[in-house]
Design an enzyme around this catalytic site. Structure first.
Site, PDB file in Angstrom:
ATOM      1  CB  CYS A  12      58.055  21.528  62.298  1.00  0.00           C
ATOM      2  SG  CYS A  12      59.651  22.378  62.135  1.00  0.00           S
ATOM      3  CG  HIS A  41      65.690  31.568  64.963  1.00  0.00           C
ATOM      4  ND1 HIS A  41      65.014  32.058  63.875  1.00  0.00           N
ATOM      5  CD2 HIS A  41      67.004  31.754  64.706  1.00  0.00           C
ATOM      6  CE1 HIS A  41      65.881  32.526  62.987  1.00  0.00           C
ATOM      7  NE2 HIS A  41      67.096  32.347  63.470  1.00  0.00           N
ATOM      8  CG  HIS A 124      63.975  35.335  59.296  1.00  0.00           C
ATOM      9  ND1 HIS A 124      64.331  34.137  58.731  1.00  0.00           N
ATOM     10  CD2 HIS A 124      63.422  35.034  60.496  1.00  0.00           C
ATOM     11  CE1 HIS A 124      63.988  33.149  59.561  1.00  0.00           C
ATOM     12  NE2 HIS A 124      63.428  33.679  60.641  1.00  0.00           N
ATOM     13  CD  GLU A 126      62.315  30.576  55.353  1.00  0.00           C
ATOM     14  OE1 GLU A 126      62.088  30.243  56.528  1.00  0.00           O
ATOM     15  OE2 GLU A 126      61.471  30.495  54.443  1.00  0.00           O
ATOM     16  CB  CYS A 198      56.173  24.907  55.952  1.00  0.00           C
ATOM     17  SG  CYS A 198      56.241  25.209  57.714  1.00  0.00           S
ATOM     18  CB  SER A 226      61.254  31.685  67.156  1.00  0.00           C
ATOM     19  OG  SER A 226      60.354  30.834  66.480  1.00  0.00           O
ATOM     20  CB  SER A 227      59.891  34.114  61.932  1.00  0.00           C
ATOM     21  OG  SER A 227      58.786  34.362  61.111  1.00  0.00           O
TER      22      SER A 227
HETATM   23  O1  0CH Z   1      60.438  30.716  62.646  1.00  0.00           O
HETATM   24  P1  0CH Z   1      61.835  30.977  62.232  1.00  0.00           P
HETATM   25  O2  0CH Z   1      62.018  30.941  60.745  1.00  0.00           O
HETATM   26  O3  0CH Z   1      62.419  32.222  62.821  1.00  0.00           O
HETATM   27  O4  0CH Z   1      62.745  29.761  62.726  1.00  0.00           O
HETATM   28  P2  0CH Z   1      62.734  28.802  63.958  1.00  0.00           P
HETATM   29  O5  0CH Z   1      62.114  29.402  65.165  1.00  0.00           O
HETATM   30  O6  0CH Z   1      64.142  28.318  64.098  1.00  0.00           O
HETATM   31  O7  0CH Z   1      61.808  27.594  63.532  1.00  0.00           O
HETATM   32  C1  0CH Z   1      62.173  26.652  62.594  1.00  0.00           C
HETATM   33  C2  0CH Z   1      61.953  27.105  61.197  1.00  0.00           C
HETATM   34  C3  0CH Z   1      63.217  27.041  60.403  1.00  0.00           C
HETATM   35  C4  0CH Z   1      63.098  27.377  58.929  1.00  0.00           C
HETATM   36  O8  0CH Z   1      61.825  27.357  58.421  1.00  0.00           O
HETATM   37 FE1  SF4 Z   2      59.707  23.546  60.206  1.00  0.00          FE
HETATM   38 FE2  SF4 Z   2      58.280  24.526  58.249  1.00  0.00          FE
HETATM   39 FE3  SF4 Z   2      60.578  25.662  58.854  1.00  0.00          FE
HETATM   40 FE4  SF4 Z   2      60.564  23.290  57.725  1.00  0.00          FE
HETATM   41  S1  SF4 Z   2      59.844  25.166  56.781  1.00  0.00           S
HETATM   42  S2  SF4 Z   2      61.777  23.910  59.509  1.00  0.00           S
HETATM   43  S3  SF4 Z   2      58.730  22.349  58.552  1.00  0.00           S
HETATM   44  S4  SF4 Z   2      58.782  25.554  60.166  1.00  0.00           S
END
Ligand code: 0CH
Ligand code: SF4
Length: 310
Positions: A12, A41, A124, A126, A198, A226-227
């Site tokens: 993304c 992640h 998590h 975030e 998002c 990875s959530s």
């Molecule tokens: O899906 P999560 O939040 O575990 O993170 P990710 O796999 O690093 O993907 C990117 C999302 C990062 C913050 O929204």
């Molecule tokens: Fe990607 Fe959405 Fe996470 Fe932003 S909030 S890093 S666009 S998954």
């Protein structure tokens, strides 16, 4: 055996930006460049950046005073920002702008004296970052709700001055169920929008819903922590399809493929396309005679780099 690739899938805009920030910092500044928490992640991404010189740490006490540090895409609590300032660290913030937007909502509610319910998964990063935006000095509180059961049980001090925000990578359906319960129990609760999930999470979930039902096996490329990737596997599973989350091609077991005729493949927002290519190659060698892209929503959103790294 047919292979159908979900769209959109993989990186993304927030992940693209976060990885670029680490790569630019490695190119421009003296090493080591520290990164607080896995920038995204994904095991492959983290190993690759480590090979290029990034040093991953979980907390700032592992970073020497004055060093360069990057905050991960998931965001950090205000206390982390303050500690970095106090320690004279040179910070580049790879927090996704869509996570920062949620941070600002929490701050706005706190300033208005409202309490906040955060819908998200405990532990998590975030969630830790978003909880850590709330200033309790006005006497208010921020509460975490993870499940419909939590939503039925939660008690707040001020039900008439109450707002909700969410983690950005949750299941859209589960989140709507939780918000429904909160609205029934606290009729005056309000949110900025429907939720804070998002565009990328939403589009990847919609793509799985459109494709997985017609498949007899569904593979999601992504790391176990990875959530958003876990939610994609979960959605395929709920549609009654045998579904697995794989970090890389070598985790695919031969037994999964036996007798399968239509295999769906997607990737979480932090999983690089080259890992998907490895999976496709493996499936071809296992007998797939067609590989097609499933139609899906186009994504055009991009986020710019911090000025000092452009
Ligand atoms: O899906 P999560 O939040 O575990 O993170 P990710 O796999 O690093 O993907 C990117 C999302 C990062 C913050 O929204
Ligand atoms: Fe990607 Fe959405 Fe996470 Fe932003 S909030 S890093 S666009 S998954």
């Amino acid at each position: 055996m047919q292979v159908i690739l979900a769209n959109p899938r993989g990186f993304c805009a927030g992940v693209d930006r976060a990885i670029d920030i680490v790569e630019r910092a490695l190119a421009l500044f003296e090493h080591p460049v520290y990164v607080r928490h896995e920038v995204v992640h994904n095991r492959y991404v983290v190993d690759d950046l480590r090979d290029k010189g990034a040093v991953f740490v979980e907390e700032l006490d592992q970073v020497p005073d004055g060093a360069t540090v990057i905050f991960s895409a998931h965001g950090v609590a205000r206390s982390v920002v303050r500690e970095a300032e106090r320690r004279g660290l040179k910070v580049f913030d790879a927090t996704c702008p869509l996570v920062t937007k949620v941070h600002m909502e929490v701050d706005r509610h706190a300033r208005r004296g409202e309490e906040v319910i955060l819908i998200g998964h405990a532990g998590h990063p975030e969630v830790d970052g978003t909880l850590g935006q709330y200033d309790r000095s006005q006497g208010g509180e921020i509460y975490l709700v993870e499940t419909v059961e939590d939503a039925e049980r939660i008690r707040v001090k001020n039900p008439d001055g109450l707002a909700y925000v969410t983690q950005t990578t949750l299941s859209m359906d589960d989140t709507q169920d939780i918000i429904g319960i909160l609205k029934r129990r606290f009729p005056n609760i309000h949110g900025q929008r429907r939720d804070d999930i998002c565009y990328a999470t939403q589009n990847r979930q919609d793509a799985v819903k459109a494709l997985a039902g017609g498949c007899d096996l569904f593979l999601v490329v992504g790391s176990p922590n990875s959530s958003n990737s876990n939610r994609l596997r979960e959605i395929a599973g709920k549609l009654g399809v045998e579904a697995y989350l794989v970090d890389s091609v070598d985790q695919i077991r031969d037994g999964w493929l036996a007798g399968k005729t239509r295999i769906g493949v997607t990737a979480g927002a932090s999983a690089p396309e080259l890992l998907v290519r490895d999976v496709i190659e493996h499936l071809r060698q296992a007998g797939a005679d067609s590989v097609t892209e499933h139609d899906g929503r186009q994504e055009t959103i991009t986020f710019s780099l911090p000025k000092a790294l452009r």
